[in-house]
Every structure is written in structure tokens, then in C-alpha cells.
Write a protein that holds these residues in place. Sequence first.
Motif: not given
Length: 132
Positions: A36-43, A64-79
Motif C-alpha cells: 500500500m502507499e508508504g510501503h517500505a522499499a522491498t524487492i 502469475v507464474t514467477g518473476g519479481f516485484a519492486e515495491i516502494n512508497a509510491t509504486s509497485v512494479s511487477v515483472l
Amino acid sequence: MANTLQFDLVSPERRLASVAATEVQIPGADGDMTAMEGHAATITTLRPGVLRVTSAEGVKSYAVTGGFAEINATSVSVLAEKAVPSEEATGTVLDDILAEARELAAAALPEDRDMAEKAVNDILAMKAGLGH
């Protein structure tokens, strides 16, 4: 919309989503997580399962079958290695994803077995919910 973060989901084939989301539920390799908004930076790496995104348009699910997610306070990017929106998930596509999840569950270490079996059950639930 207040309290949102930018969510982007891409697979090798295409961009599947780019929306302002209030929360993103991620099937992480080390456990399910909600960003959610404000999440700590995580991969995190993804395990086979169901990714859910809540936005102004409602809840949208993706297998989804796999990949990775990059999370920070303002966005989530899933590859994702492979991702399929629930409305495009055919029996064959879900069967392939389910087979991969079952293989991983069978090979899982005892301490990872519960999570691996949850992935299988999540995909079975998505399949049942779609009438497949």
C-alpha cells in the motif's frame, strides 16, 4: 484518489496493467504480502499464484507464474515470467500455471510446503471462480 500508488504489471509478451491502486496483494516467494502507499522499499521474487490489485475500478486478478516485484512508497512494479488477467484465463492457460505450481509444491522443502500448497489452492480457486 488519495492513498494510491502506481501499479505496473508487465510480462515478456506485453504490459498488462498500469493503474493507480490502493493495494496490491502479491504472491511472494517468502509469503503473501500486501503493498500500500508508504510501503517500505522491498524487492521480492514471485511464486506461482494469484496477484490481486484494488483500484477505483474494483479488484482485478492475475495468475502469475514467477518473476519479481519492486515495491516502494509510491509504486509497485511487477515483472512476471508469465501473467494472465482472470478474464483471459482459459482452462488451458490455468492448467499450465497449475501444473507449474504443483511441480514446485512437490519439490518444496518441508518448511516451504504450506506456501507452495497455497499457490496451488489459489490457482484452483481462480479456476473454479471462472467456471473452468
